[in-house]
Design a protein around this motif. Sequence first.
Motif, PDB file in Angstrom:
ATOM      1  N   ALA A 113      53.701  -7.254  26.517  1.00 47.73           N
ATOM      2  CA  ALA A 113      53.711  -7.637  25.102  1.00 47.73           C
ATOM      3  C   ALA A 113      53.151  -6.545  24.205  1.00 47.73           C
ATOM      4  CB  ALA A 113      52.879  -8.909  24.913  1.00 47.73           C
ATOM      5  N   PRO A 114      53.776  -6.343  23.028  1.00 47.39           N
ATOM      6  CA  PRO A 114      53.180  -5.438  22.052  1.00 47.39           C
ATOM      7  C   PRO A 114      51.926  -6.084  21.476  1.00 47.39           C
ATOM      8  CG  PRO A 114      55.044  -6.566  21.075  1.00 47.39           C
ATOM      9  CD  PRO A 114      54.993  -6.976  22.527  1.00 47.39           C
ATOM     10  N   PHE A 115      51.082  -5.284  20.829  1.00 47.75           N
ATOM     11  CA  PHE A 115      50.054  -5.903  20.007  1.00 47.75           C
ATOM     12  C   PHE A 115      50.413  -5.654  18.555  1.00 47.75           C
ATOM     13  CE2 PHE A 115      47.647  -1.846  20.715  1.00 47.75           C
ATOM     14  CZ  PHE A 115      47.422  -1.494  19.403  1.00 47.75           C
ATOM     15  N   ARG A 116      50.050  -6.625  17.718  1.00 48.62           N
ATOM     16  CA  ARG A 116      50.368  -6.563  16.288  1.00 48.62           C
ATOM     17  C   ARG A 116      49.116  -6.855  15.486  1.00 48.62           C
ATOM     18  NH1 ARG A 116      54.949  -9.447  18.400  1.00 48.62           N
ATOM     19  NH2 ARG A 116      56.755  -8.093  18.306  1.00 48.62           N
ATOM     20  N   TRP A 117      48.911  -6.049  14.439  1.00 48.78           N
ATOM     21  CA  TRP A 117      47.787  -6.231  13.530  1.00 48.78           C
ATOM     22  C   TRP A 117      48.286  -6.372  12.102  1.00 48.78           C
ATOM     23  CZ3 TRP A 117      44.219  -1.409  14.581  1.00 48.78           C
ATOM     24  CH2 TRP A 117      43.773  -1.415  15.900  1.00 48.78           C
ATOM     25  N   VAL A 118      47.546  -7.127  11.293  1.00 48.67           N
ATOM     26  CA  VAL A 118      47.652  -7.060   9.842  1.00 48.67           C
ATOM     27  C   VAL A 118      46.575  -6.070   9.416  1.00 48.67           C
ATOM     28  CG1 VAL A 118      47.320  -8.287   7.667  1.00 48.67           C
ATOM     29  CG2 VAL A 118      48.471  -9.425   9.575  1.00 48.67           C
ATOM     30  N   VAL A 119      46.953  -5.091   8.607  1.00 47.32           N
ATOM     31  CA  VAL A 119      46.036  -4.014   8.225  1.00 47.32           C
ATOM     32  C   VAL A 119      45.882  -3.970   6.702  1.00 47.32           C
ATOM     33  CG1 VAL A 119      45.675  -1.512   8.276  1.00 47.32           C
ATOM     34  CG2 VAL A 119      46.701  -2.662  10.243  1.00 47.32           C
ATOM     35  N   VAL A 120      44.640  -3.793   6.248  1.00 53.98           N
ATOM     36  CA  VAL A 120      44.350  -3.580   4.834  1.00 53.98           C
ATOM     37  C   VAL A 120      43.510  -2.317   4.734  1.00 53.98           C
ATOM     38  CG1 VAL A 120      43.229  -4.503   2.765  1.00 53.98           C
ATOM     39  CG2 VAL A 120      44.419  -6.049   4.338  1.00 53.98           C
ATOM     40  N   ARG A 121      43.923  -1.426   3.828  1.00 53.69           N
ATOM     41  CA  ARG A 121      43.221  -0.154   3.643  1.00 53.69           C
ATOM     42  C   ARG A 121      42.640  -0.064   2.250  1.00 53.69           C
ATOM     43  NH1 ARG A 121      46.826   2.963   6.999  1.00 53.69           N
ATOM     44  NH2 ARG A 121      46.154   2.473   9.106  1.00 53.69           N
ATOM     45  N   SER A 122      41.598   0.732   2.100  1.00 57.31           N
ATOM     46  CA  SER A 122      40.823   0.778   0.864  1.00 57.31           C
ATOM     47  C   SER A 122      41.417   1.639  -0.241  1.00 57.31           C
ATOM     48  CB  SER A 122      39.400   1.248   1.170  1.00 57.31           C
ATOM     49  OG  SER A 122      39.409   2.559   1.703  1.00 57.31           O
ATOM     50  N   THR A 123      42.594   2.214  -0.045  1.00 56.26           N
ATOM     51  CA  THR A 123      43.290   2.925  -1.113  1.00 56.26           C
ATOM     52  C   THR A 123      44.734   2.444  -1.162  1.00 56.26           C
ATOM     53  OG1 THR A 123      44.014   4.796   0.244  1.00 56.26           O
ATOM     54  CG2 THR A 123      41.841   4.989  -0.800  1.00 56.26           C
ATOM     55  N   ALA A 124      45.422   2.754  -2.249  1.00 52.06           N
ATOM     56  CA  ALA A 124      46.770   2.224  -2.468  1.00 52.06           C
ATOM     57  C   ALA A 124      47.828   2.810  -1.540  1.00 52.06           C
ATOM     58  CB  ALA A 124      47.185   2.456  -3.913  1.00 52.06           C
ATOM     59  N   THR A 125      47.632   4.027  -1.091  1.00 48.23           N
ATOM     60  CA  THR A 125      48.611   4.695  -0.231  1.00 48.23           C
ATOM     61  C   THR A 125      47.974   4.951   1.124  1.00 48.23           C
ATOM     62  OG1 THR A 125      49.564   5.766  -2.164  1.00 48.23           O
ATOM     63  CG2 THR A 125      50.135   6.690  -0.036  1.00 48.23           C
ATOM     64  N   ALA A 126      48.710   4.650   2.180  1.00 41.88           N
ATOM     65  CA  ALA A 126      48.179   4.863   3.529  1.00 41.88           C
ATOM     66  C   ALA A 126      47.936   6.351   3.770  1.00 41.88           C
ATOM     67  CB  ALA A 126      49.143   4.312   4.569  1.00 41.88           C
ATOM     68  N   ILE A 127      46.770   6.656   4.316  1.00 44.78           N
ATOM     69  CA  ILE A 127      46.437   8.025   4.702  1.00 44.78           C
ATOM     70  C   ILE A 127      46.387   8.050   6.224  1.00 44.78           C
ATOM     71  CG2 ILE A 127      44.673   9.838   4.687  1.00 44.78           C
ATOM     72  CD1 ILE A 127      43.707   8.640   1.993  1.00 44.78           C
ATOM     73  N   VAL A 128      47.142   8.960   6.828  1.00 47.66           N
ATOM     74  CA  VAL A 128      47.124   9.115   8.282  1.00 47.66           C
ATOM     75  C   VAL A 128      47.055  10.609   8.581  1.00 47.66           C
ATOM     76  CG1 VAL A 128      48.340   8.747  10.443  1.00 47.66           C
ATOM     77  CG2 VAL A 128      48.475   7.016   8.652  1.00 47.66           C
ATOM     78  N   ILE A 129      45.994  11.018   9.247  1.00 45.96           N
ATOM     79  CA  ILE A 129      45.840  12.416   9.637  1.00 45.96           C
ATOM     80  C   ILE A 129      45.888  12.466  11.153  1.00 45.96           C
ATOM     81  CG2 ILE A 129      44.302  14.419   9.591  1.00 45.96           C
ATOM     82  CD1 ILE A 129      43.322  13.010   6.832  1.00 45.96           C
ATOM     83  N   ASN A 130      47.038  12.906  11.676  1.00 41.67           N
ATOM     84  CA  ASN A 130      47.233  12.998  13.118  1.00 41.67           C
ATOM     85  C   ASN A 130      46.565  14.262  13.634  1.00 41.67           C
ATOM     86  OD1 ASN A 130      48.890  10.625  13.502  1.00 41.67           O
ATOM     87  ND2 ASN A 130      50.447  11.723  12.330  1.00 41.67           N
ATOM     88  N   LEU A 131      45.798  14.107  14.712  1.00 41.52           N
ATOM     89  CA  LEU A 131      45.060  15.214  15.306  1.00 41.52           C
ATOM     90  C   LEU A 131      45.771  15.705  16.570  1.00 41.52           C
ATOM     91  CD1 LEU A 131      41.513  13.636  14.875  1.00 41.52           C
ATOM     92  CD2 LEU A 131      42.615  15.347  13.407  1.00 41.52           C
ATOM     93  N   PRO A 132      45.512  16.935  16.992  1.00 38.72           N
ATOM     94  CA  PRO A 132      46.147  17.451  18.222  1.00 38.72           C
ATOM     95  C   PRO A 132      45.756  16.603  19.429  1.00 38.72           C
ATOM     96  CG  PRO A 132      45.080  19.227  16.993  1.00 38.72           C
ATOM     97  CD  PRO A 132      44.668  17.942  16.339  1.00 38.72           C
ATOM     98  N   ASP A 133      46.678  16.492  20.386  1.00 39.97           N
ATOM     99  CA  ASP A 133      46.435  15.717  21.600  1.00 39.97           C
ATOM    100  C   ASP A 133      45.219  16.215  22.371  1.00 39.97           C
ATOM    101  OD1 ASP A 133      48.571  14.037  21.133  1.00 39.97           O
ATOM    102  OD2 ASP A 133      49.961  15.215  22.351  1.00 39.97           O
ATOM    103  N   ASP A 134      44.914  17.497  22.266  1.00 36.59           N
ATOM    104  CA  ASP A 134      43.778  18.040  23.018  1.00 36.59           C
ATOM    105  C   ASP A 134      42.447  17.947  22.261  1.00 36.59           C
ATOM    106  OD1 ASP A 134      44.152  19.981  21.093  1.00 36.59           O
ATOM    107  OD2 ASP A 134      44.395  21.632  22.516  1.00 36.59           O
ATOM    108  N   THR A 135      42.407  17.110  21.210  1.00 36.07           N
ATOM    109  CA  THR A 135      41.164  16.891  20.452  1.00 36.07           C
ATOM    110  C   THR A 135      40.076  16.338  21.346  1.00 36.07           C
ATOM    111  OG1 THR A 135      42.374  16.550  18.392  1.00 36.07           O
ATOM    112  CG2 THR A 135      40.138  15.657  18.486  1.00 36.07           C
ATOM    113  N   TRP A 136      40.473  15.471  22.288  1.00 40.54           N
ATOM    114  CA  TRP A 136      39.539  14.864  23.253  1.00 40.54           C
ATOM    115  C   TRP A 136      39.866  15.330  24.644  1.00 40.54           C
ATOM    116  CZ3 TRP A 136      40.525   9.198  21.406  1.00 40.54           C
ATOM    117  CH2 TRP A 136      39.906   8.987  20.175  1.00 40.54           C
ATOM    118  N   PRO A 137      38.834  15.350  25.501  1.00 44.65           N
ATOM    119  CA  PRO A 137      39.098  15.731  26.904  1.00 44.65           C
ATOM    120  C   PRO A 137      39.929  14.668  27.618  1.00 44.65           C
ATOM    121  CG  PRO A 137      36.760  15.255  26.544  1.00 44.65           C
ATOM    122  CD  PRO A 137      37.445  15.106  25.241  1.00 44.65           C
TER     123      PRO A 137
END
Length: 134
Positions: A110-134
């Motif tokens: 099964a997928p998981f599904r969330w309802v999300v609310v963010r504190s600004t009007a436009t969604a901000i998503v900053i994707n980091l490199p896969d090697d950010t974590w070990p």
Amino acid sequence: MSSPSEIHIVSPAQFDPGTAQTPGSERRAAIAPALGIASAIWGGLFEVEPESRTGIHHHGEQETIAYVLSGICEVRWGTRGESVARAKAGDFIHVPAFLPHMEINPSKKAPFRWVVVRSTATAIVINLPDDTWP
């Protein structure tokens, strides 16, 4: 853009998948300027398929509140991904601004599904490199 004195009903067929995305998941905006709704906050749905995970990312200055509609998810976070918690349907999640994190779906079915609310009007998503974590 709408007037702040209007009520809007946004049905699933109207949700906008053109919002900021992270690999491994899908976000669909329900309350956002792109839908002609003037609001100080963003709202939408978030989904991760079975046995999938998102990339490591953060949401800049935004705080995020999520309500788990269905499924089970693991959330990993921290400067090195050192913290992990599990959330299930009915739980609320708070993600502080600038906190690197990823979501993991351990279910085989099964997928998981969330309802999300963010504190600004436009969604901000900053994707980091896969090697950010070990």
